[in-house]
Each structure stands twice: as structure tokens, then as C-alpha cells.
Design a protein around this motif. Structure first.
Motif: not given
Length: 85
Positions: A36-45, A47-61
Motif C-alpha cells: 500500500g505504499l504506492m497508494s499512500e505516496l499518491d495520496a500524500l503527494t 494532499s501536500e500539493l493542495v496544502r502548499h497552494g497547488y490549484p485544487r481543481k488540477a490535483v486529481p488530473a
């Protein structure tokens, strides 16, 4: 995990971001998938992008992708440019 890197045309649109996590061996990569480390890294990546101001709408893509140094060496002799092309 051996290293990570990112690239993309996020200046054109934030959805064009690609993040790679590179494990040392294929066995390490397979283990990370199974435990499950891959899934965890995906989710953390993401969430960290959002936390640091990356555009929310782009994160799922964006693309969060995984490989091994072993595979890079095997397929392109270690040439990351060719491997990620």
C-alpha cells in the motif's frame, strides 16, 4: 525509495504535472505496491500539493507514477530522458 522527480508543462496548465517515485529494484517496487505504499505516496503527494497552494481543481488530473531504477537501467541504460519520453 531511491529518489523522486517531477516535470511537466504546468505553466501551460497545472494538470500537466507528473511526479515519479523511483524505487531501487523491481522487488522494492512490487513490495510497495503490495503493502500500500504506492497508494499512500499518491495520496500524500496530492494532499501536500493542495496544502502548499497547488490549484485544487488540477490535483486529481496530475500523474503520480512509480518505477524502479532497475527498470530504467534495463530499458534505457539509465537514460532518464529516454525512459520518461
Amino acid at each position: 525509495m531511491k529518489k523522486h522527480l517531477f516535470y511537466g508543462a504546468s505553466g501551460i496548465h497545472p494538470r500537466h504535472l507528473v511526479t515519479w517515485y523511483i524505487f531501487e529494484t523491481d522487488l522494492d517496487l512490487n513490495t510497495a505496491e503490495r503493502n500500500g505504499l504506492m497508494s499512500e505516496l499518491d495520496a500524500l503527494t496530492r494532499s501536500e500539493l493542495v496544502r502548499h497552494g497547488y490549484p485544487r481543481k488540477a490535483v486529481p488530473a496530475i500523474h503520480v507514477t512509480f518505477t524502479s531504477e532497475e527498470d530504467v537501467q534495463k530499458k534505457t541504460g539509465g537514460n532518464y530522458f529516454l525512459y520518461f519520453k
